[in-house]
Write a protein that holds these residues in place. Structure first.
Motif, short mmCIF file in Angstrom:
data_model
loop_
_atom_site.label_atom_id
_atom_site.label_comp_id
_atom_site.label_asym_id
_atom_site.label_seq_id
_atom_site.Cartn_x
_atom_site.Cartn_y
_atom_site.Cartn_z
N MET A 1 40.70 27.22 49.60
CA MET A 1 39.81 27.65 48.56
C MET A 1 40.63 28.17 47.39
N THR A 2 40.05 28.19 46.18
CA THR A 2 40.77 28.64 45.00
C THR A 2 40.61 30.14 44.82
N ASP A 3 41.25 30.66 43.77
CA ASP A 3 41.15 32.07 43.45
C ASP A 3 39.87 32.39 42.68
N ASP A 4 39.10 31.38 42.31
CA ASP A 4 37.87 31.56 41.55
C ASP A 4 36.79 32.11 42.48
N PRO A 5 36.29 33.33 42.22
CA PRO A 5 35.29 33.93 43.11
C PRO A 5 33.96 33.18 43.11
N GLN A 6 33.67 32.37 42.08
CA GLN A 6 32.44 31.60 42.03
C GLN A 6 32.53 30.32 42.87
N HIS A 7 33.72 29.94 43.20
CA HIS A 7 33.96 28.68 43.92
C HIS A 7 33.95 28.94 45.42
N ARG A 8 32.96 28.38 46.12
CA ARG A 8 32.84 28.58 47.56
C ARG A 8 32.78 27.27 48.32
N VAL A 9 33.13 26.17 47.66
CA VAL A 9 33.11 24.86 48.31
C VAL A 9 34.35 24.72 49.19
N VAL A 10 34.13 24.31 50.42
CA VAL A 10 35.21 24.12 51.38
C VAL A 10 35.30 22.63 51.69
N VAL A 11 36.52 22.12 51.69
CA VAL A 11 36.77 20.71 52.01
C VAL A 11 37.27 20.63 53.44
N ARG A 12 36.63 19.79 54.23
CA ARG A 12 36.98 19.66 55.65
C ARG A 12 37.68 18.34 55.95
N LEU A 13 38.45 17.86 54.99
CA LEU A 13 39.14 16.59 55.14
C LEU A 13 40.14 16.63 56.29
N ASP A 14 40.85 17.73 56.46
CA ASP A 14 41.84 17.82 57.53
C ASP A 14 41.20 17.65 58.91
N ARG A 15 40.04 18.25 59.12
CA ARG A 15 39.32 18.11 60.39
C ARG A 15 38.91 16.67 60.65
N ALA A 60 35.36 5.34 54.47
CA ALA A 60 36.58 5.16 55.27
C ALA A 60 36.58 6.03 56.51
N LEU A 61 35.98 7.21 56.41
CA LEU A 61 35.97 8.14 57.54
C LEU A 61 34.70 8.02 58.37
N GLY A 62 33.75 7.23 57.91
CA GLY A 62 32.49 7.09 58.64
C GLY A 62 31.73 8.40 58.73
N CYS A 63 31.66 9.11 57.60
CA CYS A 63 31.02 10.41 57.60
C CYS A 63 30.04 10.53 56.44
N GLU A 64 29.33 11.63 56.42
CA GLU A 64 28.43 11.97 55.32
C GLU A 64 29.12 13.00 54.44
N VAL A 65 28.63 13.14 53.23
CA VAL A 65 29.21 14.12 52.30
C VAL A 65 29.22 15.51 52.91
N GLY A 66 28.15 15.86 53.61
CA GLY A 66 28.06 17.18 54.24
C GLY A 66 29.07 17.41 55.35
N ASP A 67 29.62 16.34 55.89
CA ASP A 67 30.69 16.47 56.88
C ASP A 67 32.01 16.80 56.20
N LEU A 68 32.14 16.35 54.97
CA LEU A 68 33.38 16.51 54.21
C LEU A 68 33.40 17.80 53.40
N LEU A 69 32.26 18.15 52.81
CA LEU A 69 32.17 19.32 51.94
C LEU A 69 31.12 20.29 52.46
N ALA A 70 31.40 21.57 52.33
CA ALA A 70 30.44 22.61 52.71
C ALA A 70 30.55 23.74 51.70
N VAL A 71 29.51 24.56 51.62
CA VAL A 71 29.53 25.73 50.76
C VAL A 71 29.52 26.97 51.65
N GLU A 72 30.53 27.82 51.45
CA GLU A 72 30.60 29.05 52.23
C GLU A 72 29.52 30.02 51.75
#
Length: 74
Positions: A1-15, A60-72
């Motif tokens: 995650m970034t240092d921006d307190p407004q930014h709460r999007v988490v990328v789950r690409l590694d998983r 390519a990963l056979g996933c949905e956007v919600g599998d890749l991105l989430a909001v904390e």
């Protein structure tokens, strides 16, 4: 995650890559996006992502956007 307190999007690409036993290099070749750009995304430092890139990664990963991105929660 970034240092921006407004930014709460988490990328789950590694998983997703780990679950599919795929490397970032292999994903890069499949979607036509540089390893550097995918690395920036994977590490949560991306400021934006094109819908075409998002679609290609999900295909390519056979996933949905919600599998890749989430909001904390706040």
């Amino acid at each position: 995650m970034t240092d921006d307190p407004q930014h709460r999007v988490v990328v789950r690409l590694d998983r997703l890559l780990a679950r599919r036993d795929m490397t970032l290099v292999e994903l890069s070749e499949r979607v036509g996006v540089s390893v550097v750009n995918l690395s920036v995304l994977k590490n949560g430092r991306a400021r934006a992502i094109r819908f075409s890139t998002l679609t290609a990664v999900c295909d390519a990963l056979g996933c949905e956007v919600g599998d890749l991105l989430a909001v904390e929660p706040p």
